[in-house]
Write a protein that holds these residues in place. Structure first.
Motif, PDB file in Angstrom:
ATOM      1  N   UNK A 124      75.213 -43.509 -51.154  1.00 41.77           N
ATOM      2  CA  UNK A 124      73.985 -44.282 -51.129  1.00 41.77           C
ATOM      3  C   UNK A 124      73.978 -45.200 -49.919  1.00 41.77           C
ATOM      4  N   UNK A 125      72.850 -45.836 -49.668  1.00 34.89           N
ATOM      5  CA  UNK A 125      72.771 -46.800 -48.578  1.00 34.89           C
ATOM      6  C   UNK A 125      73.881 -47.828 -48.738  1.00 34.89           C
ATOM      7  N   UNK A 126      74.636 -48.045 -47.685  1.00 32.62           N
ATOM      8  CA  UNK A 126      75.752 -48.978 -47.721  1.00 32.62           C
ATOM      9  C   UNK A 126      77.043 -48.354 -48.216  1.00 32.62           C
ATOM     10  N   UNK A 127      76.977 -47.110 -48.738  1.00 34.08           N
ATOM     11  CA  UNK A 127      78.162 -46.417 -49.236  1.00 34.08           C
ATOM     12  C   UNK A 127      78.899 -45.701 -48.114  1.00 34.08           C
ATOM     13  N   UNK A 128      79.876 -44.908 -48.482  1.00 32.53           N
ATOM     14  CA  UNK A 128      80.718 -44.215 -47.502  1.00 32.53           C
ATOM     15  C   UNK A 128      80.333 -42.748 -47.346  1.00 32.53           C
TER      16      UNK A 128
ATOM     17  N   UNK B  41      79.982 -45.707 -42.785  1.00 34.51           N
ATOM     18  CA  UNK B  41      79.020 -46.354 -43.688  1.00 34.51           C
ATOM     19  C   UNK B  41      77.635 -45.730 -43.526  1.00 34.51           C
ATOM     20  N   UNK B  42      77.019 -45.359 -44.650  1.00 38.90           N
ATOM     21  CA  UNK B  42      75.658 -44.823 -44.638  1.00 38.90           C
ATOM     22  C   UNK B  42      74.704 -45.993 -44.436  1.00 38.90           C
TER      23      UNK B  42
ATOM     24  N   UNK C 240      70.643 -45.760 -53.953  1.00 38.93           N
ATOM     25  CA  UNK C 240      71.548 -46.534 -54.801  1.00 38.93           C
ATOM     26  C   UNK C 240      70.694 -47.351 -55.755  1.00 38.93           C
ATOM     27  N   UNK C 241      71.217 -47.621 -56.919  1.00 40.63           N
ATOM     28  CA  UNK C 241      70.435 -48.255 -57.974  1.00 40.63           C
ATOM     29  C   UNK C 241      69.845 -49.601 -57.578  1.00 40.63           C
ATOM     30  N   UNK C 242      70.604 -50.468 -56.941  1.00 42.20           N
ATOM     31  CA  UNK C 242      70.076 -51.802 -56.633  1.00 42.20           C
ATOM     32  C   UNK C 242      68.932 -51.730 -55.628  1.00 42.20           C
ATOM     33  N   UNK C 243      69.063 -50.913 -54.581  1.00 43.25           N
ATOM     34  CA  UNK C 243      67.966 -50.779 -53.616  1.00 43.25           C
ATOM     35  C   UNK C 243      66.776 -50.057 -54.243  1.00 43.25           C
TER      36      UNK C 243
END
Length: 158
Positions: free
Chosen positions: A24-28, A74-75, A93-96
């Protein structure tokens, strides 16, 4: 702690560790393959341009997704185009995704036909299209490498 409490704690720990990770955004980037499998897609291409690597996946329904990563893996951006929107919860990602939904919630009983968008200092989304031809992109401005332009996402998503 009793033995049954210890057993429950251990079960929860195992479940959280074995849960599949998603890019997800911010993930690897190392989890992009998990996304491809979950979205039932085939890897189309991986291109490196400077400090940015583009991981392209074509879904069964013909939609093409791209996940852009920095040199550290980082994505920081995702984009899509095709006949169907991809699973945005999985890509964002769930939060975004919750922020995106909140920003685009209908007001009262009125539903407007408009492109969906979110604009925050740390999260930007633009979408558009119509049945059979959807496009969109999301990125994390603060996580983007120096010199990155959102124009490249917009051009690649249409």
């Amino acid at each position: 702690m009793t033995s049954w409490q210890a057993g429950i704690a251990l079960s929860l720990l195992i479940a959280s560790v074995s849960a599949p990770a998603h890019a997800t955004l911010g993930g690897k980037a190392s989890t992009i393959e998990n996304d491809r499998i979950r979205m039932v897609g085939r890897k189309s291409a991986q291109m490196v341009q400077g400090e940015v690597t583009s991981h392209e996946v074509t879904l069964e329904n013909g939609t093409v997704t791209r996940q852009l990563t920095r040199a550290d893996g980082t994505v920081f951006a995702v984009s899509w185009q095709g006949p169907v929107r991809p699973n945005l919860n999985q890509l964002f990602g769930t939060s975004y995704f919750k922020r995106f939904q909140s920003d685009n919630a209908p007001v009262g009983r009125i539903r407007m036909r408009r492109a969906l968008a979110s604009t925050h200092s740390d999260f930007v989304v633009r979408t558009g299209g119509h049945a059979g031809a959807f496009w969109g992109f999301a990125f994390l401005p603060k996580a983007a490498p120096a010199g990155f332009s959102a124009q490249s996402l917009h051009a690649g998503a249409q």
